[in-house]
Design an enzyme around this catalytic site. Structure first.
Site, PDB file in Angstrom:
ATOM      1  N   CYS A  11      12.414  10.172   9.484  1.00  0.00           N
ATOM      2  CA  CYS A  11      12.605   9.622  10.813  1.00  0.00           C
ATOM      3  C   CYS A  11      13.484   8.390  10.717  1.00  0.00           C
ATOM      4  O   CYS A  11      13.056   7.338  10.257  1.00  0.00           O
ATOM      5  CB  CYS A  11      11.268   9.249  11.435  1.00  0.00           C
ATOM      6  SG  CYS A  11      10.295  10.693  11.865  1.00  0.00           S
TER       7      CYS A  11
ATOM      8  N   GLN B  84       9.746  15.047 -11.784  1.00  0.00           N
ATOM      9  CA  GLN B  84       9.121  16.284 -11.294  1.00  0.00           C
ATOM     10  C   GLN B  84       9.031  17.350 -12.369  1.00  0.00           C
ATOM     11  O   GLN B  84       8.545  18.457 -12.096  1.00  0.00           O
ATOM     12  CB  GLN B  84       9.911  16.853 -10.104  1.00  0.00           C
ATOM     13  CG  GLN B  84       9.880  16.012  -8.861  1.00  0.00           C
ATOM     14  CD  GLN B  84       8.520  16.035  -8.147  1.00  0.00           C
ATOM     15  OE1 GLN B  84       7.636  16.847  -8.456  1.00  0.00           O
ATOM     16  NE2 GLN B  84       8.351  15.132  -7.202  1.00  0.00           N
TER      17      GLN B  84
ATOM     18  N   ALA C 168       9.028   5.765 -11.803  1.00  0.00           N
ATOM     19  CA  ALA C 168      10.331   6.406 -12.010  1.00  0.00           C
ATOM     20  C   ALA C 168      11.436   5.701 -11.228  1.00  0.00           C
ATOM     21  O   ALA C 168      12.595   5.710 -11.647  1.00  0.00           O
ATOM     22  CB  ALA C 168      10.263   7.882 -11.632  1.00  0.00           C
TER      23      ALA C 168
ATOM     24  N   HIS D  93       2.286   8.962 -11.576  1.00  0.00           N
ATOM     25  CA  HIS D  93       1.505   9.550 -10.475  1.00  0.00           C
ATOM     26  C   HIS D  93       1.937  10.944 -10.052  1.00  0.00           C
ATOM     27  O   HIS D  93       1.333  11.536  -9.163  1.00  0.00           O
ATOM     28  CB  HIS D  93       1.470   8.600  -9.265  1.00  0.00           C
ATOM     29  CG  HIS D  93       2.735   8.535  -8.462  1.00  0.00           C
ATOM     30  ND1 HIS D  93       2.920   9.271  -7.322  1.00  0.00           N
ATOM     31  CD2 HIS D  93       3.871   7.814  -8.628  1.00  0.00           C
ATOM     32  CE1 HIS D  93       4.111   9.003  -6.801  1.00  0.00           C
ATOM     33  NE2 HIS D  93       4.705   8.117  -7.584  1.00  0.00           N
TER      34      HIS D  93
ATOM     35  N   THR E 223       4.021  -8.787 -18.327  1.00  0.00           N
ATOM     36  CA  THR E 223       2.767  -8.428 -18.974  1.00  0.00           C
ATOM     37  C   THR E 223       2.456  -6.957 -18.739  1.00  0.00           C
ATOM     38  O   THR E 223       2.521  -6.483 -17.598  1.00  0.00           O
ATOM     39  CB  THR E 223       1.612  -9.291 -18.417  1.00  0.00           C
ATOM     40  OG1 THR E 223       1.941 -10.665 -18.631  1.00  0.00           O
ATOM     41  CG2 THR E 223       0.290  -8.958 -19.089  1.00  0.00           C
TER      42      THR E 223
ATOM     43  N   ASN F 132      12.958  17.411  -6.470  1.00  0.00           N
ATOM     44  CA  ASN F 132      11.648  17.188  -5.864  1.00  0.00           C
ATOM     45  C   ASN F 132      11.438  17.915  -4.546  1.00  0.00           C
ATOM     46  O   ASN F 132      10.315  18.147  -4.143  1.00  0.00           O
ATOM     47  CB  ASN F 132      11.397  15.687  -5.668  1.00  0.00           C
ATOM     48  CG  ASN F 132      12.554  14.981  -5.001  1.00  0.00           C
ATOM     49  OD1 ASN F 132      13.682  15.002  -5.486  1.00  0.00           O
ATOM     50  ND2 ASN F 132      12.303  14.367  -3.863  1.00  0.00           N
TER      51      ASN F 132
ATOM     52  N   SER G 244       7.279   9.360 -14.422  1.00  0.00           N
ATOM     53  CA  SER G 244       6.373   8.672 -13.508  1.00  0.00           C
ATOM     54  C   SER G 244       4.934   9.073 -13.817  1.00  0.00           C
ATOM     55  O   SER G 244       4.669  10.224 -14.148  1.00  0.00           O
ATOM     56  CB  SER G 244       6.732   9.061 -12.066  1.00  0.00           C
ATOM     57  OG  SER G 244       5.786   8.503 -11.166  1.00  0.00           O
TER      58      SER G 244
HETATM   59  C1  LIG Z   1       8.517  10.572  -7.239  1.00  0.00           C
HETATM   60  C2  LIG Z   1       9.887  10.590  -7.791  1.00  0.00           C
HETATM   61  C3  LIG Z   1      10.534   9.402  -8.139  1.00  0.00           C
HETATM   62  C4  LIG Z   1       9.924   8.048  -7.907  1.00  0.00           C
HETATM   63  O1  LIG Z   1       8.862   7.828  -8.776  1.00  0.00           O
HETATM   64  P1  LIG Z   1       7.894   6.559  -8.565  1.00  0.00           P
HETATM   65  O2  LIG Z   1       7.074   6.553  -9.804  1.00  0.00           O
HETATM   66  O3  LIG Z   1       7.103   6.872  -7.325  1.00  0.00           O
HETATM   67  O4  LIG Z   1       8.743   5.351  -8.413  1.00  0.00           O
HETATM   68  C5  LIG Z   1      11.797   9.488  -8.678  1.00  0.00           C
HETATM   69  N1  LIG Z   1      12.382  10.665  -8.866  1.00  0.00           N
HETATM   70  C6  LIG Z   1      11.804  11.838  -8.538  1.00  0.00           C
HETATM   71  C7  LIG Z   1      12.513  13.108  -8.779  1.00  0.00           C
HETATM   72  C8  LIG Z   1      10.528  11.830  -7.983  1.00  0.00           C
HETATM   73  O5  LIG Z   1       9.970  12.985  -7.641  1.00  0.00           O
END
Ligand SMILES: *Cc1c(COP(=O)(O)O)cnc(C)c1O
Length: 382
Positions: free
Chosen positions: A326, A181, A75, A203, A241, A153, A201
């Site tokens: 931090c 999210q 993302a 993950h 790729t 998030n 995203s």
């Molecule tokens: C986790 C997150 C991202 C970043 O996604 P990645 O795939 O880790 O680069 C961007 N926007 C929001 C709202 C997210 O929670």
């Protein structure tokens, strides 16, 4: 050492085991390891077929056309591609965003600002929402893009993207939405949400890290400038790729999400209720964000009279997140919590708890009991 209970699903999710099983079939010599761009042999054709099937699965979750899905590395890259790609090197243009976007949007807009682009930073209400009237009020003659998130998030608050998008569509202004999210956590439908660009995203939805997608609307046709050049993959918008195994993983993860969405929402609501029930005996707990209009898996809570860093130290058996970062020697309070009007002190008392597919009832009961214990102890020694 016993592992802590994982309550940080908003940071990342584990890969669903069935997703991992599928992924390994696209790596090894006996698997489909070919380059999806190889047109001259079966290794390439099979990889391409797998990529196109995954494209359908991702498109399906948001009710898009597969041709509207562009693969990226996540993302963060999707946000960069959408925002920089829409602005396309122009500096005499105006962009609207908010102060509580993910850093992938905030830092990209700051970078544009440094290059002379005018950026309006809208301030959300105390629940973390931007209103359509606010966006409308900020529009200028040279506004080319609005970028807002669907679900925040840190807070879980849902923005009224459909209304904002409807207003922008009438005026022909591009609308980018970070939905990292939201996908898999609430219904997302680009046929009823007038957005032009949407970041996704892998993950955050039980897929692998390092893979994402950008939805780019075809009708009306949206044009964005590529940010990565080299071979013209993904209809010229993103070269490189394609990582077949990652793409297959994200596709499978999104297919599972589409199929189990309503059951999953219900399960998360039950976990959240059990967790809050466990905390109900504790006074001085406030929910940051919105009571209504939120996804069930994210709870941002402030504990009166208790510093979040001390609380986290006491909660060694829980993996949770404080929004604080931090920076050098001092701990900076979360810019999102400051952005919805919390004082530094209030922001320093907040922790984010986020639940997911593999969270059990026992775990949230255990977590809430731990929190009651530690908060009570910390308050007694004040
Ligand atoms: C986790 C997150 C991202 C970043 O996604 P990645 O795939 O880790 O680069 C961007 N926007 C929001 C709202 C997210 O929670």
């Amino acid at each position: 050492m016993k592992k802590p209970v994982y309550l940080d699903y908003a940071a990342t999710t584990p890969v669903d085991p069935s997703v991992a099983d599928d992924m390994v079939r696209y790596l090894t010599p006996d698997g489909i390891f070919g380059n999806p761009a190889s047109r001259s042999h079966a290794f390439g054709w099979q990889a391409e077929a797998a990529v196109e099937s995954a494209r359908k699965q991702v498109a399906n979750l948001i009710h898009a056309d597969p041709r509207e899905i562009v693969w990226t590395s996540g993302a963060t890259e999707s946000d960069n591609l959408a925002i920089k790609g829409a602005v396309a090197g122009r500096t005499d243009v105006h962009v609207i965003t908010s102060t509580i976007e993910h850093k992938a949007v905030v830092d990209t807009c700051k970078w544009l600002e440094g290059r002379g682009v005018d950026v309006t930073w809208l301030k959300p209400d105390h629940e973390g929402r931007i209103s359509p009237a606010q966006v409308e009020g900020a529009l200028r003659d040279n506004t080319v893009l609005v970028s807002l998130m669907l679900v925040n998030n840190e807070l879980g608050t849902i923005n009224d993207i459909a209304s904002i998008g409807g207003m922008l569509r009438e005026r022909g202004i591009l609308f980018h939405v970070d939905a990292a999210q939201a996908a898999g956590k609430m219904p997302v439908d680009v046929t009823t949400m007038p957005v032009d660009l949407m970041a996704l995203s892998g993950h955050k939805v039980y897929g692998p890290k390092g893979i994402g997608a950008l939805y780019v609307r075809r009708s009306p046709d949206v044009k964005i400038e590529a940010q990565i050049h080299g071979g013209g993959h993904e209809r010229g918008m993103r070269s490189g790729t394609l990582p077949t195994h990652q793409i297959v993983g994200m596709g499978k993860a999104f297919a599972i999400a589409a199929q189990s969405l309503s059951a999953e929402i219900e399960a998360l609501e039950q976990l959240r209720n059990a967790f809050l029930e466990g905390l109900s005996g504790l006074a001085g707990v406030t929910l940051n964000g919105s009571d209504t209009g939120r996804v069930p898996g994210i709870l941002n809570l402030s504990f009166e009279g208790v510093d979040a860093e001390s609380l986290m130290l006491g909660l060694r058996d829980l993996a949770v997140s404080s929004g604080s970062a931090c920076a050098s020697a001092t701990i900076e309070p979360s810019y999102v919590l400051r952005g919805i009007g919390l004082s530094d002190e209030q922001a320093h008392r907040a922790l984010r708890f986020s639940f997911g597919r593999f969270t059990s009832h026992e775990e949230v009961v255990f977590a809430s009991a731990q929190i009651v214990d530690v908060v009570t102890r910390l308050r007694s020694v004040r």
